[in-house]
Design an enzyme around this catalytic site. Structure first.
Site, PDB file in Angstrom:
ATOM      1  N   ARG A   1      37.874  38.907  44.304  1.00  0.00           N
ATOM      2  CA  ARG A   1      37.601  40.290  44.721  1.00  0.00           C
ATOM      3  C   ARG A   1      36.153  40.432  45.173  1.00  0.00           C
ATOM      4  O   ARG A   1      35.862  41.113  46.168  1.00  0.00           O
ATOM      5  CB  ARG A   1      37.896  41.255  43.562  1.00  0.00           C
TER       6      ARG A   1
ATOM      7  N   HIS B   1      35.081  41.716  48.866  1.00  0.00           N
ATOM      8  CA  HIS B   1      34.243  42.899  49.031  1.00  0.00           C
ATOM      9  C   HIS B   1      32.895  42.550  49.639  1.00  0.00           C
ATOM     10  O   HIS B   1      32.272  43.397  50.290  1.00  0.00           O
ATOM     11  CB  HIS B   1      34.053  43.598  47.684  1.00  0.00           C
TER      12      HIS B   1
ATOM     13  N   ASN C   1      33.646  49.677  45.131  1.00  0.00           N
ATOM     14  CA  ASN C   1      33.260  48.734  44.080  1.00  0.00           C
ATOM     15  C   ASN C   1      33.236  49.347  42.681  1.00  0.00           C
ATOM     16  O   ASN C   1      32.803  48.685  41.731  1.00  0.00           O
ATOM     17  CB  ASN C   1      31.882  48.135  44.393  1.00  0.00           C
TER      18      ASN C   1
ATOM     19  N   HIS D   1      46.879  39.641  45.309  1.00  0.00           N
ATOM     20  CA  HIS D   1      47.337  40.501  44.217  1.00  0.00           C
ATOM     21  C   HIS D   1      48.523  39.897  43.479  1.00  0.00           C
ATOM     22  O   HIS D   1      49.162  40.586  42.688  1.00  0.00           O
ATOM     23  CB  HIS D   1      47.703  41.891  44.753  1.00  0.00           C
TER      24      HIS D   1
END
Length: 329
Positions: free
Chosen positions: A58, A62, A90, A187
């Site tokens: 992640r 990001h 975030n 995911h």
């Protein structure tokens, strides 16, 4: 259609890689044991926290979506800038202490040589294949930014979005619908807080009704699990800690956890519906495309050459009045 999309993805990877001049052998002379060090630390983190891998990937995602893969997401106090960690996209992000541990181990072996951005790329690959997913050769040569972009972090892809804005946000950084579906497949492991999907359970879009694309039995399971908005629920209710194709099988059964997951399959007439079907049918199809899309994402606007710096501490820019990280090529 699937084969053609894969071919296009390959061409994009080749083009972007050539442009960015990232290479597999960037640290061969200056930090040859880098992959071994990072993998050791990632395995150690996963042994103590099964969510560690999902946390690391992640951070890489990001990072790359906000001003490119430059480690800017990790900065806590960039001079004159507001940190991306305070951006809406975030909120609740975790795992920076894992990155600190990896960076510390790398610095012992190769001080001032390896960027935090490259560590994120390598750690993401290890997070996936340690938990049963595909492996790939990581390209290196990214340097770390001295700036951050909170506005960009405010506009990261959201768990509450429908397909069109997701497609646009991916297109804005050079990624297509195939990349969107493949990268969403991350995911297949990790957890989400109930706050990010609770609106689907009872009052979807203010309708007073649950999301019609949510399987009723799965909805009841989620209602029982969500004892508070901060409760964490597995993204994949079948094999929650293994990197596999079940994410896509779940979407086809209307068991996508987030709205942004389920819309990939439930948006009538969308290209993504067929891509989900292909990836659900054969795990290697997913794995092959995931490799390509991760490499492609990792090449979004990297700082190279004399741009940026090699941070000693991933949370802080270097003090230009003292010794800083040095070039490796």
């Amino acid at each position: 259609m699937g084969s053609f999309s894969f071919f296009l993805s390959f061409l994009c990877v080749f083009f972007v890689t050539s442009y960015a001049q990232l290479t597999e052998n960037f640290y061969d002379q200056t930090c040859p044991r880098l992959p071994n060090i990072v993998r050791r630390e990632v395995k150690r983190a996963i042994e103590t926290d099964i969510r560690a891998g999902a946390k690391l990937i992640r951070f890489h995602f990001h990072d790359c979506f906000v001003q490119g893969c430059d480690g800017s997401v990790l900065l806590e106090d960039p001079p004159g800038f507001e940190t991306e960690l305070n951006g809406l996209g975030n909120l609740g992000i975790q795992g920076i202490e894992i990155i600190d541990a990896i960076k510390a181990a790398v610095e012992i072996e190769c001080p001032g040589v390896v960027s935090c951005a490259d560590i994120l790329a390598q750690a993401s690959k290890d997070s996936v294949d340690v938990q049963g997913g595909p492996s790939w050769r990581v390209l290196y040569g990214r340097r770390d930014s001295r700036t951050a972009n909170k506005t960009g972090a405010d506009n990261l892809p959201s768990p509450f979005e429908n397909l069109d804005p997701l497609v646009k946000k991916f297109a804005d950084v050079g990624l297509n619908e195939t990349d969107l579906v493949a990268l969403s497949g991350a995911h297949t492991f990790g957890r989400s807080r109930c706050v990010f999907f609770s609106g689907r359970l009872s009052n979807f879009s203010g309708s007073g009704q649950p999301d019609p694309t949510l399987d009723p039995t799965y909805r009841q399971e989620l209602l029982s699990a969500c004892t508070s908005q901060d409760t964490r629920v597995n993204f994949d209710p079948t094999t929650p800690d293994k990197f596999d194709k079940n994410y896509f099988t779940n979407l086809r059964a209307n068991k996508g956890l987030l709205q942004s997951d389920q819309v990939l399959h439930s948006t009538q007439g969308a290209k993504t519906v067929e891509i989900v079907r292909l990836m659900a049918l054969k795990q290697e199809t997913f794995f092959r495309q995931f490799r390509l899309s991760m490499i492609k994402m990792g090449n979004i606007k990297p700082l190279t050459g004399s741009q940026g710096e090699i941070r000693r501490n991933c949370r802080r820019v270097n003090d230009l009045g003292s010794e800083t990280g040095h070039d490796v090529m």
